[in-house]
Design a protein around this motif. Sequence first.
Motif, mmCIF file in Angstrom:
data_model
loop_
_atom_site.group_PDB
_atom_site.id
_atom_site.type_symbol
_atom_site.label_atom_id
_atom_site.label_comp_id
_atom_site.label_asym_id
_atom_site.label_seq_id
_atom_site.Cartn_x
_atom_site.Cartn_y
_atom_site.Cartn_z
ATOM 1 N N LEU A 224 33.545 40.157 48.241
ATOM 2 C CA LEU A 224 33.283 40.381 46.818
ATOM 3 C C LEU A 224 33.029 39.080 46.069
ATOM 4 O O LEU A 224 32.208 39.045 45.143
ATOM 5 C CB LEU A 224 34.443 41.144 46.181
ATOM 6 C CG LEU A 224 34.488 42.637 46.517
ATOM 7 C CD1 LEU A 224 35.783 43.262 46.016
ATOM 8 C CD2 LEU A 224 33.284 43.371 45.925
ATOM 9 N N ASN A 225 33.712 38.028 46.442
ATOM 10 C CA ASN A 225 33.455 36.755 45.772
ATOM 11 C C ASN A 225 32.027 36.277 46.017
ATOM 12 O O ASN A 225 31.399 35.681 45.134
ATOM 13 C CB ASN A 225 34.473 35.710 46.213
ATOM 14 C CG ASN A 225 35.747 35.783 45.397
ATOM 15 O OD1 ASN A 225 35.714 35.684 44.175
ATOM 16 N ND2 ASN A 225 36.882 35.976 46.050
ATOM 17 N N ARG A 226 31.484 36.556 47.170
ATOM 18 C CA ARG A 226 30.083 36.231 47.437
ATOM 19 C C ARG A 226 29.160 37.162 46.643
ATOM 20 O O ARG A 226 28.117 36.734 46.137
ATOM 21 C CB ARG A 226 29.804 36.332 48.938
ATOM 22 C CG ARG A 226 30.529 35.262 49.762
ATOM 23 C CD ARG A 226 30.181 35.371 51.246
ATOM 24 N NE ARG A 226 30.681 34.218 51.975
ATOM 25 C CZ ARG A 226 31.858 34.185 52.612
ATOM 26 N NH1 ARG A 226 32.644 35.236 52.587
ATOM 27 N NH2 ARG A 226 32.240 33.092 53.244
ATOM 28 N N VAL A 227 29.550 38.408 46.555
ATOM 29 C CA VAL A 227 28.773 39.374 45.765
ATOM 30 C C VAL A 227 28.718 38.941 44.307
ATOM 31 O O VAL A 227 27.658 38.973 43.665
ATOM 32 C CB VAL A 227 29.390 40.790 45.884
ATOM 33 C CG1 VAL A 227 28.740 41.751 44.873
ATOM 34 C CG2 VAL A 227 29.220 41.329 47.302
ATOM 35 N N SER A 261 41.558 39.160 39.538
ATOM 36 C CA SER A 261 42.492 39.046 40.664
ATOM 37 C C SER A 261 41.750 38.836 41.979
ATOM 38 O O SER A 261 42.250 38.163 42.882
ATOM 39 C CB SER A 261 43.382 40.292 40.757
ATOM 40 O OG SER A 261 42.652 41.431 41.173
ATOM 41 N N ILE A 262 40.552 39.409 42.096
ATOM 42 C CA ILE A 262 39.736 39.213 43.297
ATOM 43 C C ILE A 262 39.198 37.780 43.346
ATOM 44 O O ILE A 262 39.214 37.132 44.395
ATOM 45 C CB ILE A 262 38.567 40.221 43.325
ATOM 46 C CG1 ILE A 262 39.094 41.639 43.573
ATOM 47 C CG2 ILE A 262 37.538 39.841 44.394
ATOM 48 C CD1 ILE A 262 38.072 42.723 43.321
ATOM 49 N N GLN A 263 38.745 37.277 42.209
ATOM 50 C CA GLN A 263 38.159 35.936 42.167
ATOM 51 C C GLN A 263 39.196 34.848 42.440
ATOM 52 O O GLN A 263 38.921 33.876 43.133
ATOM 53 C CB GLN A 263 37.511 35.707 40.800
ATOM 54 C CG GLN A 263 36.243 36.517 40.586
ATOM 55 C CD GLN A 263 35.692 36.365 39.189
ATOM 56 O OE1 GLN A 263 36.435 36.310 38.211
ATOM 57 N NE2 GLN A 263 34.371 36.313 39.068
ATOM 58 N N ASN A 264 40.388 35.010 41.884
ATOM 59 C CA ASN A 264 41.420 33.992 42.044
ATOM 60 C C ASN A 264 42.776 34.611 41.705
ATOM 61 O O ASN A 264 43.211 34.586 40.564
ATOM 62 C CB ASN A 264 41.135 32.801 41.124
ATOM 63 C CG ASN A 264 42.052 31.620 41.388
ATOM 64 O OD1 ASN A 264 43.179 31.777 41.860
ATOM 65 N ND2 ASN A 264 41.590 30.419 41.073
ATOM 66 N N THR A 265 43.432 35.163 42.709
ATOM 67 C CA THR A 265 44.704 35.854 42.486
ATOM 68 C C THR A 265 45.760 34.949 41.863
ATOM 69 O O THR A 265 46.423 35.353 40.896
ATOM 70 C CB THR A 265 45.229 36.465 43.800
ATOM 71 O OG1 THR A 265 44.235 37.358 44.334
ATOM 72 C CG2 THR A 265 46.519 37.251 43.559
ATOM 73 N N PRO A 266 45.953 33.716 42.342
ATOM 74 C CA PRO A 266 46.963 32.849 41.712
ATOM 75 C C PRO A 266 46.678 32.565 40.242
ATOM 76 O O PRO A 266 47.602 32.533 39.423
ATOM 77 C CB PRO A 266 46.891 31.558 42.554
ATOM 78 C CG PRO A 266 46.396 32.019 43.880
ATOM 79 C CD PRO A 266 45.412 33.096 43.573
ATOM 80 N N GLU A 267 45.405 32.369 39.885
ATOM 81 C CA GLU A 267 45.071 32.124 38.482
ATOM 82 C C GLU A 267 45.355 33.363 37.641
ATOM 83 O O GLU A 267 45.865 33.267 36.520
ATOM 84 C CB GLU A 267 43.607 31.724 38.336
ATOM 85 C CG GLU A 267 43.228 31.417 36.887
ATOM 86 C CD GLU A 267 41.750 31.128 36.709
ATOM 87 O OE1 GLU A 267 41.408 30.456 35.720
ATOM 88 O OE2 GLU A 267 40.938 31.572 37.539
ATOM 89 N N TYR A 268 45.005 34.526 38.175
ATOM 90 C CA TYR A 268 45.265 35.774 37.461
ATOM 91 C C TYR A 268 46.763 35.944 37.192
ATOM 92 O O TYR A 268 47.177 36.303 36.085
ATOM 93 C CB TYR A 268 44.738 36.952 38.286
ATOM 94 C CG TYR A 268 45.203 38.305 37.813
ATOM 95 C CD1 TYR A 268 44.780 38.833 36.591
ATOM 96 C CD2 TYR A 268 46.078 39.063 38.591
ATOM 97 C CE1 TYR A 268 45.213 40.085 36.163
ATOM 98 C CE2 TYR A 268 46.515 40.309 38.168
ATOM 99 C CZ TYR A 268 46.076 40.812 36.953
ATOM 100 O OH TYR A 268 46.509 42.049 36.530
ATOM 101 N N LEU A 269 47.586 35.657 38.191
ATOM 102 C CA LEU A 269 49.033 35.785 38.027
ATOM 103 C C LEU A 269 49.596 34.681 37.125
ATOM 104 O O LEU A 269 50.570 34.912 36.399
ATOM 105 C CB LEU A 269 49.724 35.786 39.392
ATOM 106 C CG LEU A 269 49.392 37.011 40.267
ATOM 107 C CD1 LEU A 269 49.993 36.861 41.658
ATOM 108 C CD2 LEU A 269 49.881 38.303 39.611
#
Length: 339
Positions: A224-227, A261-269
């Motif tokens: 998904l990040n590539r998408v 959350s898909i792009q960057n889970t730690p940043e989202y949290l």
Amino acid sequence: MVLVNEILGQIVQVDRPMTWGSLATLRPYANFLVDEDVERLKRAIDTKGVDEATIVKILGNRTLEQREQIAKNFKKQNNADLETVLAKKLSGYLENVMISLLKSPTLLDAQTLKEAMKGLGTDEDTLIEILATRSSKEIQAIKSTYKQEFQKDLEKEIVSETSGRFQKLLVALLTNQREVNSNIINYELIEEDAKSLYAVASQKKNPDFNAWIPILTERSQNHLNRVFKLYKVYSATDISETIKKEMKGDEEKGFLSLVQSIQNTPEYLADRLHNSMKSMGTKDKTLTRLLVSRCEVDLLSIRAEFRKKYGKSLYSTIQADTKGDYQTALLGLCRAEDL
């Protein structure tokens, strides 16, 4: 097609296999002696006024596996359930931290989801956070635990408490169909998915974003990040901007949280932690749950993202927002200052 393949070839996403605990802040206590811990806990509990500092020092510095051993031996030696005893002896935010530490991650998630749907107002932020950041295996375990704990079906509960496309998104996440990350890159499927997402978004009247749901909930995170990168080539705006422009309310909140959350889970949290402390009233349940649930998983990476995005450390932010033994417990889970 040649141009598209060239663009796809330039899309670089670092696939980061994560070793369990490699980014944890709470590690196994080296000099762990379960009987000694049980004895010290019993004395701390029986002390007049309760020795809260000792309780925090022990339970806040042991991993889940070690805490489970402590609870098991405490019951065996004292014929009493440690969680029940602490619930009677402690109170407020400190009680919540210590009791949360004694629960399995799956049970804590199940109870949090139940709490998020209790009463008049549903906590949509918490629903999407948990379902968006748990693996398929973890979601399956949560559903089973929820059924066992409350004698109710989690999906039916969510359907009764939510509506519209937000409801469809949550239900899709509950079916736990997401593919695991793979070293194999399917460029054709990346192109197909990016075009499908863009085709929906480019509809001038009433775009049917239901068509986004299978892609966003079934494809792997790395895919998904590539998408998303290729989507931006087609649309000239990133997918988050599209969501903000085309959606509103719970639907916007749900899709945006999932994409983030898909792009960057730690940043989202990290954002979730920041939001729990940014206003006049700290959302202590959210703060506690995030620290307890992530301290043995990836809290180091969340701390790094927090520092990078907000220009201050998570440690010092917690320090400024809390006090007493409750503060000590949370800082212990966070573990250290990031300068």
